[in-house]
Each structure stands twice: as C-alpha cells, then as structure tokens.
Design an enzyme around this catalytic site. Structure first.
Site, mmCIF file in Angstrom:
data_model
loop_
_atom_site.group_PDB
_atom_site.id
_atom_site.type_symbol
_atom_site.label_atom_id
_atom_site.label_comp_id
_atom_site.label_asym_id
_atom_site.label_seq_id
_atom_site.Cartn_x
_atom_site.Cartn_y
_atom_site.Cartn_z
ATOM 1 N N TYR A 1 -44.221 -6.141 8.791
ATOM 2 C CA TYR A 1 -44.739 -4.982 9.514
ATOM 3 C C TYR A 1 -46.169 -4.658 9.103
ATOM 4 C CZ TYR A 1 -41.988 -2.421 5.821
ATOM 5 O OH TYR A 1 -41.406 -1.966 4.663
ATOM 6 N N LYS B 1 -48.348 -2.282 2.969
ATOM 7 C CA LYS B 1 -48.272 -3.752 3.059
ATOM 8 C C LYS B 1 -49.423 -4.320 3.898
ATOM 9 C CE LYS B 1 -44.397 -4.716 0.743
ATOM 10 N NZ LYS B 1 -44.379 -5.452 -0.530
HETATM 11 C C1 HXC Z 1 -37.471 10.703 1.526
HETATM 12 C C2 HXC Z 1 -37.966 10.385 -0.685
HETATM 13 C C3 HXC Z 1 -36.904 9.444 -0.823
HETATM 14 C C4 HXC Z 1 -36.118 9.182 0.328
HETATM 15 C C5 HXC Z 1 -37.887 9.642 -2.736
HETATM 16 N N1 HXC Z 1 -38.534 10.440 -1.905
HETATM 17 N N2 HXC Z 1 -36.882 9.001 -2.108
HETATM 18 N N3 HXC Z 1 -38.257 11.000 0.474
HETATM 19 N N4 HXC Z 1 -36.445 9.814 1.483
HETATM 20 N N5 HXC Z 1 -35.115 8.307 0.289
HETATM 21 C C6 HXC Z 1 -39.660 11.311 -2.224
HETATM 22 C C7 HXC Z 1 -39.299 12.326 -3.280
HETATM 23 O O1 HXC Z 1 -38.652 13.451 -2.708
HETATM 24 C C8 HXC Z 1 -40.660 12.666 -3.860
HETATM 25 O O2 HXC Z 1 -41.375 13.557 -3.031
HETATM 26 C C9 HXC Z 1 -41.396 11.338 -3.804
HETATM 27 O O3 HXC Z 1 -40.712 10.548 -2.809
HETATM 28 C C10 HXC Z 1 -41.357 10.602 -5.125
HETATM 29 O O4 HXC Z 1 -40.007 10.467 -5.528
HETATM 30 P P1 HXC Z 1 -39.598 10.072 -7.030
HETATM 31 O O5 HXC Z 1 -38.132 9.870 -7.054
HETATM 32 O O6 HXC Z 1 -40.209 11.044 -7.991
HETATM 33 O O7 HXC Z 1 -40.414 8.723 -7.182
HETATM 34 P P2 HXC Z 1 -40.263 7.563 -8.233
HETATM 35 O O8 HXC Z 1 -39.344 7.924 -9.363
HETATM 36 O O9 HXC Z 1 -41.638 7.170 -8.565
HETATM 37 O O10 HXC Z 1 -39.495 6.430 -7.417
HETATM 38 C C11 HXC Z 1 -40.077 5.727 -6.386
HETATM 39 C C12 HXC Z 1 -39.104 5.500 -5.212
HETATM 40 C C13 HXC Z 1 -37.787 4.828 -5.671
HETATM 41 C C14 HXC Z 1 -39.805 4.662 -4.166
HETATM 42 C C15 HXC Z 1 -38.775 6.845 -4.592
HETATM 43 O O11 HXC Z 1 -36.935 4.598 -4.570
HETATM 44 C C16 HXC Z 1 -38.023 3.530 -6.355
HETATM 45 O O12 HXC Z 1 -38.316 3.512 -7.541
HETATM 46 N N6 HXC Z 1 -37.930 2.390 -5.649
HETATM 47 C C17 HXC Z 1 -38.203 1.048 -6.237
HETATM 48 C C18 HXC Z 1 -37.378 0.027 -5.573
HETATM 49 C C19 HXC Z 1 -37.626 -0.061 -4.083
HETATM 50 O O13 HXC Z 1 -38.084 0.891 -3.452
HETATM 51 N N7 HXC Z 1 -37.310 -1.231 -3.521
HETATM 52 C C20 HXC Z 1 -37.458 -1.431 -2.111
HETATM 53 C C21 HXC Z 1 -38.321 -2.613 -1.877
HETATM 54 S S1 HXC Z 1 -37.698 -3.397 -0.400
HETATM 55 P P3 HXC Z 1 -41.439 15.161 -3.338
HETATM 56 O O14 HXC Z 1 -42.302 15.699 -2.257
HETATM 57 O O15 HXC Z 1 -40.015 15.645 -3.262
HETATM 58 O O16 HXC Z 1 -42.020 15.308 -4.716
HETATM 59 C C22 HXC Z 1 -38.884 -3.488 0.708
HETATM 60 C C23 HXC Z 1 -38.362 -4.095 1.970
HETATM 61 C C24 HXC Z 1 -39.388 -4.163 3.057
HETATM 62 O O17 HXC Z 1 -39.973 -3.109 0.510
HETATM 63 C C25 HXC Z 1 -38.759 -4.512 4.398
HETATM 64 C C26 HXC Z 1 -37.603 -3.628 4.803
HETATM 65 C C27 HXC Z 1 -37.181 -3.783 6.239
HETATM 66 P P1 NAP Z 2 -36.016 -4.486 -5.192
HETATM 67 O O1 NAP Z 2 -34.880 -5.293 -5.720
HETATM 68 O O2 NAP Z 2 -35.808 -3.033 -4.954
HETATM 69 O O3 NAP Z 2 -37.241 -4.733 -6.180
HETATM 70 C C1 NAP Z 2 -38.292 -3.871 -6.360
HETATM 71 C C2 NAP Z 2 -38.773 -4.106 -7.778
HETATM 72 O O4 NAP Z 2 -39.996 -3.403 -7.949
HETATM 73 C C3 NAP Z 2 -37.798 -3.625 -8.818
HETATM 74 O O5 NAP Z 2 -37.526 -4.666 -9.726
HETATM 75 C C4 NAP Z 2 -38.525 -2.490 -9.513
HETATM 76 O O6 NAP Z 2 -38.266 -2.503 -10.914
HETATM 77 C C5 NAP Z 2 -39.966 -2.838 -9.245
HETATM 78 N N1 NAP Z 2 -40.811 -1.644 -9.215
HETATM 79 C C6 NAP Z 2 -40.723 -0.600 -8.363
HETATM 80 N N2 NAP Z 2 -41.626 0.323 -8.674
HETATM 81 C C7 NAP Z 2 -42.314 -0.140 -9.742
HETATM 82 C C8 NAP Z 2 -43.369 0.382 -10.521
HETATM 83 N N3 NAP Z 2 -43.922 1.579 -10.257
HETATM 84 N N4 NAP Z 2 -43.822 -0.361 -11.566
HETATM 85 C C9 NAP Z 2 -43.278 -1.568 -11.840
HETATM 86 N N5 NAP Z 2 -42.287 -2.113 -11.141
HETATM 87 C C10 NAP Z 2 -41.790 -1.395 -10.104
HETATM 88 O O7 NAP Z 2 -36.574 -5.071 -3.819
HETATM 89 P P2 NAP Z 2 -36.640 -6.566 -3.219
HETATM 90 O O8 NAP Z 2 -35.864 -6.544 -1.961
HETATM 91 O O9 NAP Z 2 -36.333 -7.593 -4.258
HETATM 92 O O10 NAP Z 2 -38.171 -6.629 -2.827
HETATM 93 C C11 NAP Z 2 -39.100 -7.431 -3.544
HETATM 94 C C12 NAP Z 2 -40.347 -7.576 -2.700
HETATM 95 O O11 NAP Z 2 -40.025 -8.208 -1.445
HETATM 96 C C13 NAP Z 2 -41.021 -6.255 -2.356
HETATM 97 O O12 NAP Z 2 -42.426 -6.424 -2.374
HETATM 98 C C14 NAP Z 2 -40.546 -5.987 -0.941
HETATM 99 O O13 NAP Z 2 -41.421 -5.144 -0.218
HETATM 100 C C15 NAP Z 2 -40.515 -7.403 -0.380
HETATM 101 N N6 NAP Z 2 -39.641 -7.569 0.792
HETATM 102 C C16 NAP Z 2 -38.297 -7.660 0.649
HETATM 103 C C17 NAP Z 2 -37.510 -7.893 1.770
HETATM 104 C C18 NAP Z 2 -36.024 -8.066 1.663
HETATM 105 O O14 NAP Z 2 -35.352 -8.326 2.678
HETATM 106 N N7 NAP Z 2 -35.423 -7.989 0.498
HETATM 107 C C19 NAP Z 2 -38.095 -7.997 3.036
HETATM 108 C C20 NAP Z 2 -39.475 -7.880 3.150
HETATM 109 C C21 NAP Z 2 -40.252 -7.677 2.018
HETATM 110 P P3 NAP Z 2 -38.097 -1.156 -11.771
HETATM 111 O O15 NAP Z 2 -37.211 -0.249 -10.979
HETATM 112 O O16 NAP Z 2 -37.508 -1.648 -13.062
HETATM 113 O O17 NAP Z 2 -39.479 -0.610 -11.949
#
Ligand code: HXC
Ligand code: NAP
Length: 289
Positions: A160, A175
C-alpha cells in the site's frame, strides 16, 4: 491450481556459507517475518544481532536462532530513539563486529478508520515504521562511511506504499516513506558501497500477528482464494528473498523494492464490487467526534 507451493522449510536458495561470519542486524527479528528472515541468514552462516523492545521477543529470537550454529546477540532497543539505536550498534560492534547487513523489519500497525486516529496513534506508527527505519539506516550508513566498508540494507515495506491503504492510513503513509527512502539512500550511498533495497511481503500470516491484524484477516473467510496465487505466502519465502537481496548474487540490485506477493497488489476486478466504508468493514458505528 494457483502458484505452486515452495520448497520446504530448511531448503536453501543460496550456496551454504554465503553469509559465513557476516554480521546481520534484524530489527524486530524475534517475531513473525523478522524471525523468518533472521533464520534464513543464520542458516547461511550469518552472525545475528536481533534488536527490539520486548524481552520475550528477544528470548524467542535466541531460542529460534541459537540452534542454527552461529552466535546470536539480542539487544533491547526502541528504534524510535536514536540513542538506543546507537547503543545497539555499539553493542553489536563490541561483541560481534559492525553489522554489514541491516534488515529494517520492525514496524507498527493496527487497522483504524483515519478519522478515529488520535494524533499520538498516527505519530506512533509513523515514528516506529518510518523514523525508526531511517534512524537504523543512518546509524549503519554513518559507521560504514567512516570505516570505508561496504554494506547492504533491506527495508521491509508494504504494497500500500503504492496504492494507499484504506483502514491503514498511518502505516501506508509511513511505508510510502520507507519505499522512497530506499530510492534516495541507494543513490546517496551507492558511491560508498552501500546497497539499499526494499522487500514487500504479501499476505503472510504467522503465529505472532497482533490480535487486530489477525482479526482483520479473519474477516475474510476466503483469504487464500482471494489471492491470484490461490494461496498465502510462507514466512520462509520472505526470508529467501531477503537473503538474496543482501547476498553477493544481488550486488548490482540497488534502489529496488521487490514485491513477494503472488501479484496480489496488482489485482483488479473487471467491475468493482460495491463500496463498503472502512467503518463498516471494521464493524464500527457512525463516527463520533
Ligand atoms: C487505535 C490505537 C491502537 C488501536 C494503539 N493505539 N493501538 N489506536 N487502535 N488498535 C493508540 C493509543 O491509544 C495511543 O494513542 C497511541 O496509539 C500509542 O499507543 P501505545 O500503546 O502507547 O504505543 P506503543 O506502546 O508505542 O505501541 C505501539 C503499537 C503496538 C503500534 C500501538 O501495537 C505495537 O507495539 N505494535 C508492534 C507490532 C506491530 O504493530 N506489528 C504489526 C506489523 S504488521 P493515545 O492518543 O491514546 O495516546 C504490518 C502489516 C502490513 O505492518 C500489512 C497489513 C495488511
Ligand atoms: P510482527 O510480528 O508484529 O513484528 C513486528 C516487530 O517489530 C516485532 O518483533 C516488534 O518487536 C518490532 N517492533 C515494533 N516496534 C518496535 C520498536 N519501536 N522498536 C524496535 N522494534 C519494534 O509483524 P510481521 O507481520 O512479522 O511484520 C514484519 C514486517 O513485515 C513489518 O515491516 C510489516 O509491516 C511487514 N509486512 C508484513 C506483512 C504480513 O502479512 N505479515 C505484510 C506486509 C508487510 P518488539 O515488540 O519486541 O519491539
């Protein structure tokens, strides 16, 4: 029929020892695709550094990677913080040597209608996904420029970046920045021997997916059948692509973003189905300011 299944887990696409002794840093390498990428580098002889925030994810990296033979260093690091990024590189350099491959895999994401995102929710996703990627690339770039040594960067993206991502405005915008950064840094740092590429996974489910990303997938009962490949991707397919891009066999590829998604992002219907708002897709009620 769809696209055939790949070789099994454990098969190698590159010659044994391709990364013997090479120090490879994978951000977010304790879960999901990051761990799959780190695994393929480790199988080819790399010495691994895994950096992320959560101790349980670092422990999972150690458990998965240590049996593959080479040393594994896990470093707590929030990639949003430049000082923590520098400290992670300091530790890597002191204990294993300066990483010559960096995989910027860590990212943050959750589905949300754009109008519901708080400023901090937007900032958090952009800060981790785009700013964190830049800070890690910058740290590696500065150290290699100073040392006069070559290196390779792989930034993990999402398709995207090109199309926009309804329901993921923050992640899609970040991204797009990550993809653009690949193109800029490849030109700026090519003269210093630093190759920069992007790698975009398609739909690759795994056991570590966050609950809301998983729920988003579960909304579609026909996930595999909705892909042109008629199947989902496997984490090892992303690992193989990452190792190829950073290997000696990919040295003349730079500034490129490789999409590994079975052509899903090019899918179009002859006639589009009726529009369903993001709120309705996510089962949210009407917007309340
Ligand atoms: C709406 C949300 C939310 C949710 C958090 N927030 N989760 N808002 N819906 N589900 C808001 C909170 O309310 C807060 O805003 C702000 O985001 C920060 O939240 P924190 O919990 O304090 O942030 P933090 O501890 O830094 O955690 C970051 C995170 C968390 C993104 C929220 O989910 C995380 O750590 N994720 C890491 C793993 C991850 O996201 N993996 C996905 C990658 S897959 P306020 O205003 O309340 O302060 C990927 C796939 C791509 O990218 C393709 C998919 C189709
Ligand atoms: P995931 O398992 O949720 O992995 C995300 C990783 O990022 C976690 O290991 C997390 O580790 C680390 N991370 C998040 N915030 C961080 C921070 N502030 N500092 C350091 N590390 C941090 O997701 P995934 O599906 O494997 O995705 C991996 C990559 O692939 C991402 O870039 C995602 O956008 C991309 N992607 C995935 C898919 C899919 O289908 N899975 C599709 C398109 C793109 P900690 O929580 O320990 O920090």
């Amino acid at each position: 029929m769809g696209l055939p299944e790949p070789p099994p887990l454990g098969a190698a696409a590159l010659p044994a020892g391709t990364f013997d002794g090479t120090v490879v840093l994978v951000t977010g390498g304790g879960t999901g695709l990051g761990r799959a990428i780190a695994t393929e580098f480790a199988r080819l002889g790399a010495h691994l550094v895994v950096a992320s925030r959560k101790p349980e994810h670092l422990a999972a990296a150690q458990e998965a990677l240590a049996p593959l033979g080479g040393p594994v260093l896990t470093v707590p690091c929030d990639i949003r913080d430049a000082d923590q990024v520098a400290a992670a590189f300091d530790r890597a350099e002191a204990e294993l040597g300066l990483p010559s491959v960096l995989v910027n895999n860590a990212a943050a994401n959750f589905p949300s209608p754009a109008e519901d995102l708080s400023p901090n929710a937007w900032r958090t996703v952009v800060d981790i996904t785009l700013n964190g990627t830049f800070l890690c690339a910058r740290e590696l770039g500065r150290r290699h420029l100073a040392a006069g040594s070559p290196a390779s960067i792989v930034n993990v993206g999402a398709s995207y970046a090109w199309t926009g991502g309804p329901g993921f405005a923050h992640s899609a915008a970040a991204k797009a920045g990550v993809k653009n950064l690949v193109e800029t840094l490849a030109v700026e740092w090519g003269p210093y021997g630093i190759q920069v590429n992007g790698l975009v996974p398609g739909l690759v489910p795994h056991q570590d997916m966050t609950a809301d990303i998983r729920e988003n997938l579960d909304r579609n009962e026909a996930t595999a059948r909705s892909q042109p490949a008629l199947r989902i991707g496997h984490p090892r397919e992303i690992g193989w692509a990452a190792t190829f891009l950073a290997s000696p066999y990919g040295r003349f590829i730079s500034g490129h973003t490789l999409v590994v998604d079975g052509a899903n992002w090019q899918r179009r219907a002859l006639t589009n189905p009726p529009v369903v708002t993001v709120r309705d897709q996510l089962g949210r009620g009407p917007f309340e300011p």
